[in-house]
Design a protein around this motif. Structure first.
Motif, PDB file in Angstrom:
ATOM      1  N   TRP A   1       0.839  -1.205   0.000  1.00  0.00           N
ATOM      2  CA  TRP A   1       0.000   0.000   0.000  1.00  0.00           C
ATOM      3  C   TRP A   1       0.869   1.249   0.000  1.00  0.00           C
ATOM      4  CZ3 TRP A   1      -3.721   2.622  -1.568  1.00  0.00           C
ATOM      5  CH2 TRP A   1      -4.121   3.813  -0.970  1.00  0.00           C
ATOM      6  N   ASN A   2       1.946   1.243   0.761  1.00  0.00           N
ATOM      7  CA  ASN A   2       2.844   2.407   0.784  1.00  0.00           C
ATOM      8  C   ASN A   2       3.360   2.730  -0.617  1.00  0.00           C
ATOM      9  OD1 ASN A   2       2.557   2.786   3.521  1.00  0.00           O
ATOM     10  ND2 ASN A   2       4.460   1.749   4.055  1.00  0.00           N
ATOM     11  N   ALA A   3       3.784   1.717  -1.337  1.00  0.00           N
ATOM     12  CA  ALA A   3       4.302   1.926  -2.694  1.00  0.00           C
ATOM     13  C   ALA A   3       3.192   2.384  -3.631  1.00  0.00           C
ATOM     14  CB  ALA A   3       4.937   0.641  -3.219  1.00  0.00           C
ATOM     15  N   GLU A   4       2.012   1.772  -3.510  1.00  0.00           N
ATOM     16  CA  GLU A   4       0.887   2.156  -4.366  1.00  0.00           C
ATOM     17  C   GLU A   4       0.436   3.587  -4.061  1.00  0.00           C
ATOM     18  OE1 GLU A   4      -3.548   0.458  -5.525  1.00  0.00           O
ATOM     19  OE2 GLU A   4      -2.268  -0.694  -4.189  1.00  0.00           O
ATOM     20  N   PHE A   5       0.392   3.928  -2.782  1.00  0.00           N
ATOM     21  CA  PHE A   5      -0.007   5.276  -2.383  1.00  0.00           C
ATOM     22  C   PHE A   5       0.997   6.303  -2.911  1.00  0.00           C
ATOM     23  CE2 PHE A   5       0.320   8.915   0.440  1.00  0.00           C
ATOM     24  CZ  PHE A   5      -0.991   9.382   0.424  1.00  0.00           C
ATOM     25  N   THR A   6       2.275   6.022  -2.764  1.00  0.00           N
ATOM     26  CA  THR A   6       3.316   6.943  -3.242  1.00  0.00           C
ATOM     27  C   THR A   6       3.196   7.162  -4.745  1.00  0.00           C
ATOM     28  OG1 THR A   6       4.801   6.268  -1.473  1.00  0.00           O
ATOM     29  CG2 THR A   6       5.812   7.322  -3.392  1.00  0.00           C
TER      30      THR A   6
ATOM     31  N   LEU B   1      -7.050   9.306   2.610  1.00  0.00           N
ATOM     32  CA  LEU B   1      -6.863   8.209   1.662  1.00  0.00           C
ATOM     33  C   LEU B   1      -5.824   7.224   2.175  1.00  0.00           C
ATOM     34  CD1 LEU B   1      -7.322   6.867  -1.121  1.00  0.00           C
ATOM     35  CD2 LEU B   1      -5.462   8.303  -1.975  1.00  0.00           C
ATOM     36  N   TYR B   2      -4.710   7.731   2.683  1.00  0.00           N
ATOM     37  CA  TYR B   2      -3.646   6.856   3.176  1.00  0.00           C
ATOM     38  C   TYR B   2      -4.146   5.965   4.306  1.00  0.00           C
ATOM     39  CZ  TYR B   2       0.761   5.196   5.024  1.00  0.00           C
ATOM     40  OH  TYR B   2       1.777   4.390   5.456  1.00  0.00           O
ATOM     41  N   LEU B   3      -4.914   6.562   5.210  1.00  0.00           N
ATOM     42  CA  LEU B   3      -5.417   5.787   6.350  1.00  0.00           C
ATOM     43  C   LEU B   3      -6.473   4.769   5.920  1.00  0.00           C
ATOM     44  CD1 LEU B   3      -5.639   8.638   9.014  1.00  0.00           C
ATOM     45  CD2 LEU B   3      -3.892   6.843   8.819  1.00  0.00           C
ATOM     46  N   ALA B   4      -7.269   5.114   4.917  1.00  0.00           N
ATOM     47  CA  ALA B   4      -8.321   4.213   4.453  1.00  0.00           C
ATOM     48  C   ALA B   4      -7.797   3.145   3.494  1.00  0.00           C
ATOM     49  CB  ALA B   4      -9.418   5.010   3.756  1.00  0.00           C
ATOM     50  N   GLY B   5      -6.679   3.406   2.855  1.00  0.00           N
ATOM     51  CA  GLY B   5      -6.155   2.540   1.801  1.00  0.00           C
ATOM     52  C   GLY B   5      -6.085   1.065   2.112  1.00  0.00           C
ATOM     53  N   PRO B   6      -5.493   0.673   3.235  1.00  0.00           N
ATOM     54  CA  PRO B   6      -5.397  -0.766   3.515  1.00  0.00           C
ATOM     55  C   PRO B   6      -6.757  -1.441   3.660  1.00  0.00           C
ATOM     56  CG  PRO B   6      -3.860   0.474   4.874  1.00  0.00           C
ATOM     57  CD  PRO B   6      -4.744   1.476   4.180  1.00  0.00           C
TER      58      PRO B   6
ATOM     59  N   ARG C   1      -9.000  -1.035  -5.413  1.00  0.00           N
ATOM     60  CA  ARG C   1      -8.130   0.141  -5.545  1.00  0.00           C
ATOM     61  C   ARG C   1      -8.001   0.608  -6.986  1.00  0.00           C
ATOM     62  NH1 ARG C   1      -3.290  -1.870  -1.612  1.00  0.00           N
ATOM     63  NH2 ARG C   1      -4.477  -1.874   0.321  1.00  0.00           N
ATOM     64  N   ASP C   2      -8.870   0.129  -7.850  1.00  0.00           N
ATOM     65  CA  ASP C   2      -8.755   0.502  -9.259  1.00  0.00           C
ATOM     66  C   ASP C   2      -9.298   1.897  -9.553  1.00  0.00           C
ATOM     67  OD1 ASP C   2     -11.310  -0.403  -8.691  1.00  0.00           O
ATOM     68  OD2 ASP C   2     -11.616  -1.344 -10.647  1.00  0.00           O
ATOM     69  N   GLY C   3     -10.079   2.479  -8.668  1.00  0.00           N
ATOM     70  CA  GLY C   3     -10.628   3.805  -8.894  1.00  0.00           C
ATOM     71  C   GLY C   3     -10.083   4.836  -7.923  1.00  0.00           C
ATOM     72  N   LEU C   4      -8.789   4.760  -7.635  1.00  0.00           N
ATOM     73  CA  LEU C   4      -8.208   5.654  -6.628  1.00  0.00           C
ATOM     74  C   LEU C   4      -8.307   7.132  -7.001  1.00  0.00           C
ATOM     75  CD1 LEU C   4      -4.996   3.899  -5.265  1.00  0.00           C
ATOM     76  CD2 LEU C   4      -7.140   4.355  -4.079  1.00  0.00           C
ATOM     77  N   THR C   5      -8.191   7.462  -8.274  1.00  0.00           N
ATOM     78  CA  THR C   5      -8.260   8.874  -8.669  1.00  0.00           C
ATOM     79  C   THR C   5      -9.644   9.439  -8.384  1.00  0.00           C
ATOM     80  OG1 THR C   5      -6.561   8.552 -10.350  1.00  0.00           O
ATOM     81  CG2 THR C   5      -7.945  10.505 -10.567  1.00  0.00           C
ATOM     82  N   ALA C   6     -10.675   8.726  -8.770  1.00  0.00           N
ATOM     83  CA  ALA C   6     -12.048   9.188  -8.508  1.00  0.00           C
ATOM     84  C   ALA C   6     -12.310   9.234  -7.003  1.00  0.00           C
ATOM     85  CB  ALA C   6     -13.052   8.276  -9.193  1.00  0.00           C
ATOM     86  N   TYR C   7     -11.826   8.237  -6.286  1.00  0.00           N
ATOM     87  CA  TYR C   7     -12.016   8.198  -4.835  1.00  0.00           C
ATOM     88  C   TYR C   7     -11.284   9.364  -4.164  1.00  0.00           C
ATOM     89  CZ  TYR C   7     -12.309   6.276  -0.110  1.00  0.00           C
ATOM     90  OH  TYR C   7     -12.562   6.102   1.215  1.00  0.00           O
ATOM     91  N   THR C   8     -10.091   9.667  -4.625  1.00  0.00           N
ATOM     92  CA  THR C   8      -9.336  10.794  -4.066  1.00  0.00           C
ATOM     93  C   THR C   8     -10.050  12.107  -4.354  1.00  0.00           C
ATOM     94  OG1 THR C   8      -7.285   9.569  -4.430  1.00  0.00           O
ATOM     95  CG2 THR C   8      -7.079  11.918  -3.985  1.00  0.00           C
ATOM     96  N   ARG C   9     -10.553  12.272  -5.574  1.00  0.00           N
ATOM     97  CA  ARG C   9     -11.297  13.478  -5.922  1.00  0.00           C
ATOM     98  C   ARG C   9     -12.520  13.621  -5.021  1.00  0.00           C
ATOM     99  NH1 ARG C   9     -12.998  12.338 -10.769  1.00  0.00           N
ATOM    100  NH2 ARG C   9     -11.008  12.699 -11.745  1.00  0.00           N
ATOM    101  N   LYS C  10     -13.196  12.515  -4.759  1.00  0.00           N
ATOM    102  CA  LYS C  10     -14.357  12.530  -3.867  1.00  0.00           C
ATOM    103  C   LYS C  10     -13.948  13.001  -2.470  1.00  0.00           C
ATOM    104  CE  LYS C  10     -17.422   9.075  -3.738  1.00  0.00           C
ATOM    105  NZ  LYS C  10     -18.050   7.765  -3.465  1.00  0.00           N
ATOM    106  N   ILE C  11     -12.825  12.513  -1.983  1.00  0.00           N
ATOM    107  CA  ILE C  11     -12.345  12.922  -0.663  1.00  0.00           C
ATOM    108  C   ILE C  11     -12.001  14.408  -0.656  1.00  0.00           C
ATOM    109  CG2 ILE C  11     -10.546  12.602   1.076  1.00  0.00           C
ATOM    110  CD1 ILE C  11     -10.323   9.674   0.137  1.00  0.00           C
TER     111      ILE C  11
END
Length: 174
Positions: A6-11, A46-51, A56-66
């Motif tokens: 998750w750390n690598a994916e988040f980065t 996002l980082y805290l919710a990630g695990p 995790r395929d829609g991270l951009t849309a999810y981040t925009r929502k946040i």
């Protein structure tokens, strides 16, 4: 204990989307400092919710929502704080046609409430559908449609008939 995957994916996700999210927050806030705060809070969420995320395929849309929900939440908590208009235009990326029109419209958006501004940014800047916008804001499609209509009506009234071509474009996309 953090998950190294998750750390690598988040980065990687942060590196790819931070600038876009920062600009989205700026469009919502009208202030780079506040936009930075909103984006920082959003990426922390996002980082805290990630695990815990199942997909995790829609991270951009999810981040925009946040980002949008963080912005709206901050505005609710700080209703007493209002945006201050200045004589200088906002910093906008260079390039693109009709940049002057975009600046005028962007400045006119300062009169809109947080939710209306969020709807217009998601619908017309990010080109999201009504359904995608409703999902990002956690509301119904009817709310998106009414907030969009009210926001556009306010802008139309504020800007006047010299922007009739812009309203035709917005009406076509709405």
């Amino acid at each position: 204990m953090t998950d190294p995957t998750w750390n690598a994916e988040f980065t990687r996700h942060f590196d790819l989307t931070a600038d876009s999210m920062r600009f989205t927050a700026y469009l919502l806030c009208g202030n780079w400092h506040e936009a930075e705060d909103v984006v920082q809070a959003a990426f922390l969420k996002l980082y805290l919710a990630g695990p815990k995320l199942a997909r995790r395929d829609g991270l951009t849309a999810y981040t925009r929502k946040i980002v949008v929900r963080t912005f709206i939440g901050e505005r609710r908590r700080m209703r007493w704080r209002r945006e201050k208009l200045t004589d200088s235009p906002p910093e906008m990326p260079s390039g693109g046609e009709h940049i002057e029109d975009r600046l005028v419209v962007w400045q006119a958006m300062s009169v809109l409430g947080a939710r209306q501004r969020a709807v217009l940014v998601l619908r017309f800047w990010h080109d999201l559908s009504v359904e995608e916008t409703a999902s990002a804001l956690g509301c119904t499609t009817g709310t998106v449609k009414s907030q969009s209509a009210r926001g556009v009506a306010t802008l139309r009234q504020r800007l006047g008939p010299q922007y009739a071509d812009l309203w035709q474009e917005v009406s076509r996309r709405a």
